[in-house]
Design an enzyme around this catalytic site. Sequence first.
Site, PDB file in Angstrom:
ATOM      1  N   GLU A 180      -3.947  89.442  41.576  1.00 53.49           N
ATOM      2  CA  GLU A 180      -4.421  89.779  40.063  1.00 53.49           C
ATOM      3  C   GLU A 180      -5.426  90.893  39.889  1.00 53.49           C
ATOM      4  O   GLU A 180      -6.399  90.830  39.263  1.00 53.49           O
ATOM      5  CB  GLU A 180      -4.954  88.747  39.289  1.00 53.49           C
ATOM      6  CG  GLU A 180      -4.018  87.336  39.335  1.00 53.49           C
ATOM      7  CD  GLU A 180      -4.348  86.231  38.647  1.00 53.49           C
ATOM      8  OE1 GLU A 180      -3.383  85.590  38.057  1.00 53.49           O
ATOM      9  OE2 GLU A 180      -5.598  86.009  38.187  1.00 53.49           O
ATOM     10  N   GLU A 374       2.392  82.513  41.667  1.00 52.83           N
ATOM     11  CA  GLU A 374       1.753  81.387  41.142  1.00 52.83           C
ATOM     12  C   GLU A 374       2.335  80.896  39.656  1.00 52.83           C
ATOM     13  O   GLU A 374       2.820  81.870  38.964  1.00 52.83           O
ATOM     14  CB  GLU A 374       0.333  82.007  40.662  1.00 52.83           C
ATOM     15  CG  GLU A 374      -0.883  82.177  41.861  1.00 52.83           C
ATOM     16  CD  GLU A 374      -2.214  82.531  41.388  1.00 52.83           C
ATOM     17  OE1 GLU A 374      -2.517  81.961  40.252  1.00 52.83           O
ATOM     18  OE2 GLU A 374      -2.958  83.223  41.946  1.00 52.83           O
TER      19      GLU A 374
HETATM   20  C1  BGP Z   1      -5.198  82.811  38.648  1.00 50.72           C
HETATM   21  C2  BGP Z   1      -5.813  82.868  40.008  1.00 50.72           C
HETATM   22  C3  BGP Z   1      -5.817  81.484  40.828  1.00 50.72           C
HETATM   23  C4  BGP Z   1      -5.880  80.581  40.070  1.00 50.72           C
HETATM   24  C5  BGP Z   1      -4.939  80.438  38.878  1.00 50.72           C
HETATM   25  C6  BGP Z   1      -5.137  79.167  37.895  1.00 50.72           C
HETATM   26  O1  BGP Z   1      -5.954  83.428  37.734  1.00 50.72           O
HETATM   27  O2  BGP Z   1      -5.310  83.840  40.910  1.00 50.72           O
HETATM   28  O3  BGP Z   1      -7.078  81.868  41.780  1.00 50.72           O
HETATM   29  O4  BGP Z   1      -7.009  79.558  40.070  1.00 50.72           O
HETATM   30  O5  BGP Z   1      -5.235  81.407  37.851  1.00 50.72           O
HETATM   31  O6  BGP Z   1      -6.410  79.439  37.086  1.00 50.72           O
HETATM   32  P1  BGP Z   1      -7.468  78.182  36.806  1.00 50.72           P
HETATM   33  O7  BGP Z   1      -7.937  77.871  38.336  1.00 50.72           O
HETATM   34  O8  BGP Z   1      -8.708  79.111  35.930  1.00 50.72           O
HETATM   35  O9  BGP Z   1      -6.890  77.016  36.086  1.00 50.72           O
END
Ligand code: BGP
Length: 476
Positions: A180, A374
Amino acid sequence: MSRMPENFLWGGATAANQCEGGFHENGRGIANVDVIPAGEERRAVMEGKLPMFACDDAHYYPSHEAIDMYHHVKEDVRLLAEMGFKCYRFSVAWSRLFPKGDEKEPNEEGFQFYDELIDECLKYGIEPLITICHFDVPMHLVIEYGSWCSRKLVDFYVNYCKALFRRYGKKVKYWLTFNEINMLMHLPFMGAGLSFESDENIKQTQYQAAHHELVASALATKLAHEMMPEAMVGCMLAAGSFYPYTCNPKDVWAAMERDRGNYFFVDVQSRGEYPAYAKKMLEREQIHIEMKEGDEKILRENTVDFISFSYYSSRLTSADPEVNRVRTTGNVMSSLRNPHLEVSEWGWQIDPLGLRITMNALYDRYQKPLFIVENGLGAVDTPDTEGNIHDNYRIEYLREHIKAMKDAVNIDGVELLGYTVWGCIDLISASTGEMKKRYGFIYVDKDNDGEGTLKRSKKDSFEWYKRVIATNGECL
Ligand code: BGP
């Protein structure tokens, strides 16, 4: 007609700082992600507005133990294999291999964990997909050099890549340079170790740091191609198209501008040059990017092989500041509340068709294979009296997103390498530091305060996803 391509890489994804723990073991150094506490100050620390460069006893730091994958690696990979994973995306903690970040040679002991993790994956025929940098920067580089503001970080990062490629070049084909990358603009300390003095020109600092990351990414791609001719190197974007709030052309324009704010990074990584709109914007805002001679050539000649991205939600924006005032949370960026969509318990809007829209937008723009690295639903899971978790809400979310993904592939012709569900095993939430916000097929017994046995158990979604993979997405 609705089958996914053969060799489609079904799997899951995690990040070192959210699952490994073992933060001091075998010489690992401390990183920005280790000094971000859970609790109320978390947001300000992640944004770089409240510099906290060391740990203290007054705070709880979720990354230090996380889900202790460091000591559960065999068990965890075995569970992923049992689901039939074809691919496992994980990140390497930079400070495990280079505890301070500026050493010439890597810390040999730091490799042990990844040697084991990769060999376990390969034993089960799981393709490793490595994120080289998932938010983490060794704290020494933050304190001594100002993190990515400094050009020196490019060399340190490339040296780190060299050590990785040398060690794993024969075993690992898929690599992502930065998770990201656009996070640098939204949560600069968490995303890139940046923090700010109050009177500083924040945007100037961010774009200069971004330039360094973009050059580092291109040099890593170059090195990967030289050292591992079979390698596939990708960029990674926190994606999710912006919708205009109304059909007022001003809203449509606002949505396009917001999208460009994110596309900027991938435009450089995939097309090899700063896009015209970005050059104009930098000029207008009097942001001057210090470039070295040869940078433009490096960017031009070393573009990525594929575009990977995270998708949790679409976004909504308006040109009217009054309308834009009332917002809901979402991954990285907040958004206007879209009345056509449901929201998760954390207010993230649920929009499966938005995934298809985002995939088409990215494929139209770049004409390179995509990889969804993701996607998933963060939810509270409550075990029943027998300790079982019936997470139909998660199955429902994933089913609808997979349907949309299949439509993008089978109806629209988008080229897609794989799909890795975020947090396939429960882990620490990046945005909130909570354990309660769970994404996994595998439950981990641990709570927000760090209490629990760390025992792993299968949720209902475990068997469901196993069938999805076994039928190559036919049986949803
Ligand atoms: C993205 C990241 C992850 C992950 C995901 C979910 O931004 O790459 O590391 O955590 O989001 O977000 P969160 O954990 O805040 O629910």
